[in-house]
Motif scaffolding. Structure first.
Motif, PDB file in Angstrom:
ATOM      1  N   ILE A  69      32.685  52.115  45.358  1.00 40.31           N
ATOM      2  CA  ILE A  69      33.148  50.636  45.026  1.00 40.31           C
ATOM      3  C   ILE A  69      34.386  50.221  44.299  1.00 40.31           C
ATOM      4  O   ILE A  69      34.826  51.125  43.515  1.00 40.31           O
ATOM      5  N   ILE A 124      29.297  41.289  45.111  1.00 44.22           N
ATOM      6  CA  ILE A 124      28.138  42.037  44.175  1.00 44.22           C
ATOM      7  C   ILE A 124      27.641  41.036  43.221  1.00 44.22           C
ATOM      8  O   ILE A 124      26.331  40.870  43.204  1.00 44.22           O
ATOM      9  N   PHE A 173      30.018  51.032  37.889  1.00 43.60           N
ATOM     10  CA  PHE A 173      30.237  51.451  39.349  1.00 43.60           C
ATOM     11  C   PHE A 173      31.583  52.053  39.720  1.00 43.60           C
ATOM     12  O   PHE A 173      31.751  52.872  40.410  1.00 43.60           O
ATOM     13  N   GLY A 182      29.043  51.463  47.605  1.00 40.99           N
ATOM     14  CA  GLY A 182      28.702  49.850  48.266  1.00 40.99           C
ATOM     15  C   GLY A 182      28.193  50.080  49.537  1.00 40.99           C
ATOM     16  O   GLY A 182      28.468  50.795  50.378  1.00 40.99           O
ATOM     17  N   THR A 192      24.060  48.273  46.834  1.00 44.40           N
ATOM     18  CA  THR A 192      24.658  49.453  46.292  1.00 44.40           C
ATOM     19  C   THR A 192      23.562  50.575  46.330  1.00 44.40           C
ATOM     20  O   THR A 192      22.230  50.239  46.180  1.00 44.40           O
TER      21      THR A 192
END
Length: 201
Positions: free
Chosen positions: A35, A43, A75, A83, A95
């Motif tokens: 990510i 997100i 993250f 991701g 995720t």
């Protein structure tokens, strides 16, 4: 759709061994990659949905600023959290990844967590992503066992977990207080490297 996800990431040799480069795992429909900051809007798109986070115990994101704060804490710069990019749309829709297992005093154990946009539930996407990262864990990270857990009432997540090859360990009753104050039972599953190898040969 969620399993219990990424609330606290401890440092371990397994979790940090790939920190210097981006990890990428590809499947027929998905690209799984670490990510980055520019993923914030994607997100937030799914994380503000009240039907998503409640399944894993986390409160829906209030705004994009909150998402960016959570990304920094949970993250970003985590080499084994991915991701989920749907190739068809070139969009991050969820995720998936690993954290240290808080219930096992075992340096070669990790716990799988995931979340997926409600728009893509029921399409087999999370099972596809989970199997891909399990292969990564057992073949690249050299772990011996991976666990996964969900609230007993989260039947969608339980279906993904079982479809991914996990075996049921049992239920921790009255285990966790959700953000809304409700005390939840937690159903626990695991899969060993030997079981994964037998399943995939």
């Amino acid at each position: 759709m969620c399993s219990r996800e990424y609330f606290s990431i401890k440092s371990s040799h397994i979790l940090n061994q790939n920190i210097k480069r981006m990890n990428i795992v590809e499947t027929k429909r998905l690209i799984l990659r670490n990510i980055i900051e520019s993923d914030a809007e994607d997100i937030f798109d799914y994380a503000h949905n009240p039907n998503v986070g409640i399944n894993a115990g986390w409160e829906p994101h209030k705004d994009l600023a909150e998402t960016k704060i959570i990304m920094k804490d949970i993250f970003l710069d985590k080499p084994n959290i991915f991701g989920i990019i749907l190739k068809e749309k070139n969009k991050l829709i969820g995720t998936v990844g690993f954290m240290d297992d808080p219930l096992r005093n075992n340096p070669n154990a990790l716990m799988l967590g995931y979340a997926l946009s409600e728009d893509f539930w029921g399409m087999g996407i999370m099972s596809e992503a989970s199997k891909a990262v399990l292969s990564f864990a057992f073949n690249k990270l050299k772990v011996d066992i991976v666990s996964c857990s969900c609230y007993t009432e989260n039947l969608r997540s339980k279906k993904v977990i079982l479809k991914s090859g996990f075996k049921r360990d049992g239920v921790l009753r009255e285990c966790e207080q959700r953000y809304d104050g409700k005390i939840m039972d937690l159903e626990c599953f695991s899969i060993t490297k030997k079981e994964w190898t037998r399943m995939t040969v």
